[in-house]
Design a protein around this motif. Sequence first.
Motif, PDB file in Angstrom:
ATOM      1  N   HIS A  46       0.828  -1.211   0.000  1.00  0.00           N
ATOM      2  CA  HIS A  46       0.000   0.000   0.000  1.00  0.00           C
ATOM      3  C   HIS A  46       0.859   1.257   0.000  1.00  0.00           C
ATOM      4  O   HIS A  46       0.429   2.314   0.468  1.00  0.00           O
ATOM      5  CB  HIS A  46      -0.957  -0.002   1.198  1.00  0.00           C
ATOM      6  CG  HIS A  46      -0.290  -0.235   2.527  1.00  0.00           C
ATOM      7  ND1 HIS A  46       0.341   0.757   3.227  1.00  0.00           N
ATOM      8  CD2 HIS A  46      -0.160  -1.363   3.271  1.00  0.00           C
ATOM      9  CE1 HIS A  46       0.825   0.262   4.353  1.00  0.00           C
ATOM     10  NE2 HIS A  46       0.544  -1.016   4.406  1.00  0.00           N
ATOM     11  N   CYS A  47       2.067   1.128  -0.537  1.00  0.00           N
ATOM     12  CA  CYS A  47       2.988   2.266  -0.549  1.00  0.00           C
ATOM     13  C   CYS A  47       3.717   2.308  -1.888  1.00  0.00           C
ATOM     14  O   CYS A  47       4.138   1.278  -2.413  1.00  0.00           O
ATOM     15  CB  CYS A  47       3.998   2.112   0.588  1.00  0.00           C
ATOM     16  SG  CYS A  47       5.453   3.166   0.442  1.00  0.00           S
ATOM     17  N   SER A  54      11.523   8.656  -0.734  1.00  0.00           N
ATOM     18  CA  SER A  54      10.259   9.394  -0.658  1.00  0.00           C
ATOM     19  C   SER A  54       9.140   8.417  -0.983  1.00  0.00           C
ATOM     20  O   SER A  54       9.284   7.573  -1.871  1.00  0.00           O
ATOM     21  CB  SER A  54      10.249  10.575  -1.628  1.00  0.00           C
ATOM     22  OG  SER A  54      10.552  10.174  -2.951  1.00  0.00           O
ATOM     23  N   PHE A  55       8.034   8.514  -0.237  1.00  0.00           N
ATOM     24  CA  PHE A  55       6.993   7.518  -0.439  1.00  0.00           C
ATOM     25  C   PHE A  55       5.624   8.062  -0.071  1.00  0.00           C
ATOM     26  O   PHE A  55       5.492   9.005   0.720  1.00  0.00           O
ATOM     27  CB  PHE A  55       7.296   6.245   0.357  1.00  0.00           C
ATOM     28  CG  PHE A  55       7.402   6.424   1.848  1.00  0.00           C
ATOM     29  CD1 PHE A  55       6.304   6.213   2.670  1.00  0.00           C
ATOM     30  CD2 PHE A  55       8.605   6.796   2.438  1.00  0.00           C
ATOM     31  CE1 PHE A  55       6.399   6.368   4.051  1.00  0.00           C
ATOM     32  CE2 PHE A  55       8.709   6.935   3.817  1.00  0.00           C
ATOM     33  CZ  PHE A  55       7.608   6.723   4.623  1.00  0.00           C
ATOM     34  N   VAL A  56       4.623   7.433  -0.653  1.00  0.00           N
ATOM     35  CA  VAL A  56       3.222   7.725  -0.357  1.00  0.00           C
ATOM     36  C   VAL A  56       2.626   6.485   0.292  1.00  0.00           C
ATOM     37  O   VAL A  56       2.624   5.400  -0.303  1.00  0.00           O
ATOM     38  CB  VAL A  56       2.437   8.085  -1.634  1.00  0.00           C
ATOM     39  CG1 VAL A  56       0.956   8.299  -1.306  1.00  0.00           C
ATOM     40  CG2 VAL A  56       3.025   9.318  -2.307  1.00  0.00           C
ATOM     41  N   ASN A  57       2.162   6.649   1.521  1.00  0.00           N
ATOM     42  CA  ASN A  57       1.506   5.568   2.263  1.00  0.00           C
ATOM     43  C   ASN A  57       0.003   5.747   2.092  1.00  0.00           C
ATOM     44  O   ASN A  57      -0.627   6.572   2.751  1.00  0.00           O
ATOM     45  CB  ASN A  57       1.908   5.630   3.740  1.00  0.00           C
ATOM     46  CG  ASN A  57       1.284   4.520   4.572  1.00  0.00           C
ATOM     47  OD1 ASN A  57       0.403   3.788   4.107  1.00  0.00           O
ATOM     48  ND2 ASN A  57       1.720   4.399   5.820  1.00  0.00           N
ATOM     49  N   ARG A  58      -0.567   4.968   1.197  1.00  0.00           N
ATOM     50  CA  ARG A  58      -1.982   5.159   0.875  1.00  0.00           C
ATOM     51  C   ARG A  58      -2.883   4.891   2.074  1.00  0.00           C
ATOM     52  O   ARG A  58      -3.905   5.557   2.254  1.00  0.00           O
ATOM     53  CB  ARG A  58      -2.360   4.250  -0.305  1.00  0.00           C
ATOM     54  CG  ARG A  58      -1.702   4.656  -1.620  1.00  0.00           C
ATOM     55  CD  ARG A  58      -2.210   3.837  -2.785  1.00  0.00           C
ATOM     56  NE  ARG A  58      -1.788   2.454  -2.712  1.00  0.00           N
ATOM     57  CZ  ARG A  58      -0.609   1.990  -3.130  1.00  0.00           C
ATOM     58  NH1 ARG A  58       0.277   2.823  -3.671  1.00  0.00           N
ATOM     59  NH2 ARG A  58      -0.299   0.711  -3.036  1.00  0.00           N
ATOM     60  N   HIS A  80      -6.381   9.142   7.539  1.00  0.00           N
ATOM     61  CA  HIS A  80      -6.368  10.508   8.055  1.00  0.00           C
ATOM     62  C   HIS A  80      -7.007  11.511   7.091  1.00  0.00           C
ATOM     63  O   HIS A  80      -7.082  12.704   7.412  1.00  0.00           O
ATOM     64  CB  HIS A  80      -4.926  10.934   8.355  1.00  0.00           C
ATOM     65  CG  HIS A  80      -4.312  10.202   9.506  1.00  0.00           C
ATOM     66  ND1 HIS A  80      -4.573  10.535  10.818  1.00  0.00           N
ATOM     67  CD2 HIS A  80      -3.465   9.143   9.549  1.00  0.00           C
ATOM     68  CE1 HIS A  80      -3.902   9.721  11.621  1.00  0.00           C
ATOM     69  NE2 HIS A  80      -3.228   8.871  10.885  1.00  0.00           N
ATOM     70  N   ARG A  81      -7.416  11.033   5.940  1.00  0.00           N
ATOM     71  CA  ARG A  81      -8.029  11.904   4.916  1.00  0.00           C
ATOM     72  C   ARG A  81      -7.103  13.069   4.588  1.00  0.00           C
ATOM     73  O   ARG A  81      -7.490  14.240   4.620  1.00  0.00           O
ATOM     74  CB  ARG A  81      -9.402  12.387   5.379  1.00  0.00           C
ATOM     75  CG  ARG A  81     -10.382  11.247   5.615  1.00  0.00           C
ATOM     76  CD  ARG A  81     -11.736  11.739   6.083  1.00  0.00           C
ATOM     77  NE  ARG A  81     -12.629  10.620   6.345  1.00  0.00           N
ATOM     78  CZ  ARG A  81     -13.876  10.743   6.802  1.00  0.00           C
ATOM     79  NH1 ARG A  81     -14.366  11.939   7.043  1.00  0.00           N
ATOM     80  NH2 ARG A  81     -14.620   9.671   7.019  1.00  0.00           N
ATOM     81  N   GLU A  82      -5.868  12.716   4.269  1.00  0.00           N
ATOM     82  CA  GLU A  82      -4.835  13.700   3.946  1.00  0.00           C
ATOM     83  C   GLU A  82      -4.230  13.377   2.588  1.00  0.00           C
ATOM     84  O   GLU A  82      -4.482  12.318   2.004  1.00  0.00           O
ATOM     85  CB  GLU A  82      -3.707  13.674   4.985  1.00  0.00           C
ATOM     86  CG  GLU A  82      -4.096  14.054   6.379  1.00  0.00           C
ATOM     87  CD  GLU A  82      -2.920  13.956   7.354  1.00  0.00           C
ATOM     88  OE1 GLU A  82      -3.086  14.382   8.497  1.00  0.00           O
ATOM     89  OE2 GLU A  82      -1.852  13.437   6.976  1.00  0.00           O
ATOM     90  N   LYS A  83      -3.410  14.308   2.149  1.00  0.00           N
ATOM     91  CA  LYS A  83      -2.539  14.066   0.991  1.00  0.00           C
ATOM     92  C   LYS A  83      -1.111  14.369   1.440  1.00  0.00           C
ATOM     93  O   LYS A  83      -0.513  15.370   1.068  1.00  0.00           O
ATOM     94  CB  LYS A  83      -2.948  14.933  -0.193  1.00  0.00           C
ATOM     95  CG  LYS A  83      -4.297  14.547  -0.804  1.00  0.00           C
ATOM     96  CD  LYS A  83      -4.600  15.365  -2.048  1.00  0.00           C
ATOM     97  CE  LYS A  83      -5.921  14.914  -2.683  1.00  0.00           C
ATOM     98  NZ  LYS A  83      -6.237  15.703  -3.908  1.00  0.00           N
TER      99      LYS A  83
END
Length: 367
Positions: A49-50, A69-73, A79-82
């Motif tokens: 999920h990343c 650098s990563f995005v943890n979906r 948290h309803r964030e970006k």
Amino acid sequence: MIEVIEARKSLDDFIKFPLSLYSHDPFYVPQLTKEMRVHFSSENPFFSHCSAKFFIAVKEGRPAGRIISFVNRRHNEFHREKTGFFGFFESVNDKSVSRVLFDTAVAHLRGEGMERIRGPMNFSTNEECGFLIEGFKESPIIMMPYNPPYYTELAEDYGFEKVKDLYAYLYKVAERLPEKVLRVAAIVEKRGISVRPINMKNFRADMMIFKEVYHSAWEKNWGFVPMTDEELHYASERLKQIIIPKMTLIAEEDGKPVGFMGLVPDFNFVLKRMGGKMNPLTIAKALYYSRKIKDLRVMLLGIKKEFRNKGVEALLFREGFGPIKEGRYERVEFSWILEENIAIQRTIEAFGVELYKKYRIYGKPLV
């Protein structure tokens, strides 16, 4: 000239860069290269999920820094964030290098549609996070970060600002626990709460109990993201070999779990002597030095929300700390603790602890 290259094809260079960076630092603890290869591979369920990119900064033909650098979906959904993250940051003391690394991470996260960047996270709040900002004169305890003092200057020079501080407290083991802790533990016990060690023959089931307690206890805490079963299994298997059952405890009421605590030996004491290598010599060193570990870390501590402020942690402390005096252990680290978690700070202050290390998580808007 500084060049930044993606490091997926040169993963060993990425993993081994700290070995040269910290070659003269007596407090640095190298992680096993073999384990890090697994941690950065698809065997780590975090990557399900990343999306992540690995970068190495090269200056004058030599590695000078690194970053992921990563995005943890799952974080952003929960948290309803970006929010995008950076982690595993290492750099020489050169702002031109750190700026290029941060620029590269920011460009990647902006490309993913993120509105802010936060870090360091390696990879989540369940692992190492934050730059060390106080307490540089001791090696880190197991699964706690370490870095040179200049990292905060590199981060703040780039425009990062404090998001959250994390605390680590040190308890020097005494002959007897504080009377207040013993008194509260006795009261809780009379009210029907009991404590048992985890069952290593039923390890996975007891880890699922930990997950249940953890999710209830930490759900409202800053940075919390629910663990998947796969993540729990992966993390617990990494710790299974060093867990001491009589110091890894489940509190129950009428057979139902209400709390969990895990005291883990500081295996960093062993890793420091292995130098990141796994071979017959270092394995022999591991066997020898594992019997000489003197520090423990309270790594896992959670009380279900409906049982908070009822003294359950005192009973866990009494039962878990009892075996310490039977062994060789001299110190216990409580870590990490959120700066605003006054309740747990007051609880452990009864032990006469010292706030001896602080860590800082930074952030910056991307829009």
